[in-house]
Design an enzyme around this catalytic site. Structure first.
Site, PDB file in Angstrom:
ATOM      1  N   CYS A 134     -50.624  15.297  24.240  1.00  0.00           N
ATOM      2  CA  CYS A 134     -49.352  14.853  23.665  1.00  0.00           C
ATOM      3  C   CYS A 134     -49.351  15.003  22.150  1.00  0.00           C
ATOM      4  CB  CYS A 134     -49.104  13.398  24.061  1.00  0.00           C
ATOM      5  SG  CYS A 134     -47.641  12.685  23.312  1.00  0.00           S
ATOM      6  N   CYS A 137     -47.663  12.101  20.271  1.00  0.00           N
ATOM      7  CA  CYS A 137     -48.492  10.891  20.168  1.00  0.00           C
ATOM      8  C   CYS A 137     -49.643  11.072  19.187  1.00  0.00           C
ATOM      9  CB  CYS A 137     -49.114  10.524  21.516  1.00  0.00           C
ATOM     10  SG  CYS A 137     -48.082  10.747  22.948  1.00  0.00           S
ATOM     11  N   ASP A 138     -50.295  12.225  19.228  1.00  0.00           N
ATOM     12  CA  ASP A 138     -51.594  12.355  18.565  1.00  0.00           C
ATOM     13  C   ASP A 138     -51.644  13.365  17.410  1.00  0.00           C
ATOM     14  OD1 ASP A 138     -52.583  10.506  20.373  1.00  0.00           O
ATOM     15  OD2 ASP A 138     -53.205  12.017  21.817  1.00  0.00           O
TER      16      ASP A 138
END
Ligand code: NAP
Length: 315
Positions: A134, A137-138
């Protein structure tokens, strides 16, 4: 009737937990059934920076822990069980697990989707430690680092572009000699000076002692194998896997409408084609799969279920 619930929710990720909270707050007899760890995909994320209102340093697990508390506070039941069969033919729906049978006036399916894995040695051990599925997200963790994006579809190429906001260099590695991504997306990516492409190449192994340190690649045409090590100063790098997603909807094949990828089709009220059966979160055909959209889906589905029960069952 034994084990009759107003609302049975299958799946305890953000969508299921939001549905549980809204269902229990609406005074419905509500249960969430989860076969695995509570929380779904988000519990694999160390930092949740894009969920509006989350406290600084919120992690996937901390966010989920609070959602669970909220469900519990309002009396939503939660149980671990693996659902093996569903029967949506009658007005009272029947959900069979390996531990028991649950009957419901309304059902919310919140079973999520899982990113397809590469299935290579080291992948599991280094997930969350350099290996991610992701970018939203990251990506931020890899500011000024080197990053690899695996896959040749729209997701891989679009997410590679997104990752250039953070990483100093992004290399897209695809197993064939041409990308699957739409031409318009490809053209944009090819103009991006931070992106490089490697074709005909697969990841064979991912290595590192507690953090990603090297990736073993293989050229599928020539058979050449090489190991790419993280820059010594960086100590690590990012490996983002974008090789498709697998919605967890096998149980519903032939029972509910789904698109050609297996995502459940709903209307904007989260209703599936079967009355009294709703779907919420990543298992649904939708544009954006994030915690914020999953919780919104769950809330809408629960309120939809409440209205459906009011209109279709006697008090
Ligand atoms: P996808 O289209 O299924 O592409 C998956 C990619 O991963 C393919 O390039 C595939 O290679 C590769 N792959 C699959 N298994 C692999 C493995 N084990 N090892 C290495 N590579 C592997 O998935 P997606 O890109 O996530 O897209 C899913 C759907 O969402 C598509 O319909 C896509 O069009 C849509 N989408 C649209 C947009 C947009 O319109 N902006 C953005 C994102 C996604 P091969 O090419 O060799 O099969």
């Amino acid at each position: 009737m034994e084990n009759l619930y107003d609302l049975v929710i299958i799946g305890a990720g953000p969508a299921g937990l939001a549905a549980g909270l809204y269902g229990a707050r609406a005074k419905m007899k509500t249960i969430i059934i989860e076969k695995d760890k509570t929380g779904g995909q988000i519990v694999t994320t160390e930092e949740v920076a894009n969920y509006p209102g989350s406290v600084p340093n919120a992690t996937g697990p901390s966010l989920i822990a609070r959602m669970v508390e909220q469900c519990d506070e309002f009396g939503c039941e939660r149980i671990k069980d693996d659902i093996v069969e569903v029967n949506f033919d009658e007005k009272i729906k029947v959900i069979k697990g390996t531990k028991g049978e649950y009957k419901a006036k309304a059902v919310i399916i919140a079973t999520g989707a899982t990113p397809r894995k590469l299935d290579v040695p080291g992948e599991k051990e280094l997930t969350g430690k350099g290996v991610s599925y992701c970018a939203t997200c990251d990506g931020d963790f890899f500011t000024d680092f080197e990053v690899f994006a695996i896959g040749g579809g729209d997701t891989a190429v679009e997410e590679a572009m997104f990752l250039t906001k953070f990483a100093r260099k992004v290399t897209v590695v695809h197993r064939r000699d041409m990308l699957r991504a739409a031409k318009s997306i490809q053209e944009k990516a090819m103009k991006n000076p931070k992106i490089e492409f490697i074709y005909d190449t697969a990841v064979k192994e991912i290595k590192g002692d507690g953090i990603l340190e090297s990736i073993v690649f293989e050229n599928l045409k020539t058979g050449e194998v090489w190991e790419h090590f993280a820059d010594e100063e960086d100590g690590t790098m990012g490996l983002f896997v974008f090789v498709g997603y697998l919605p967890q909807t096998n149980l519903f094949k032939g029972k509910l409408d789904m698109n050609s990828h297996g995502y459940l089709i709903t209307d904007d009220k989260m209703r599936t084609n079967v009355e009294g059966v709703f779907a919420a979160g990543d298992c649904r055909d939708k544009l954006l799969r994030q915690v914020v959209t999953a919780t919104a889906d769950g809330a809408i589905a629960a309120i939809g279920a409440e209205k459906y029960i009011e209109e279709n069952f006697e008090h």
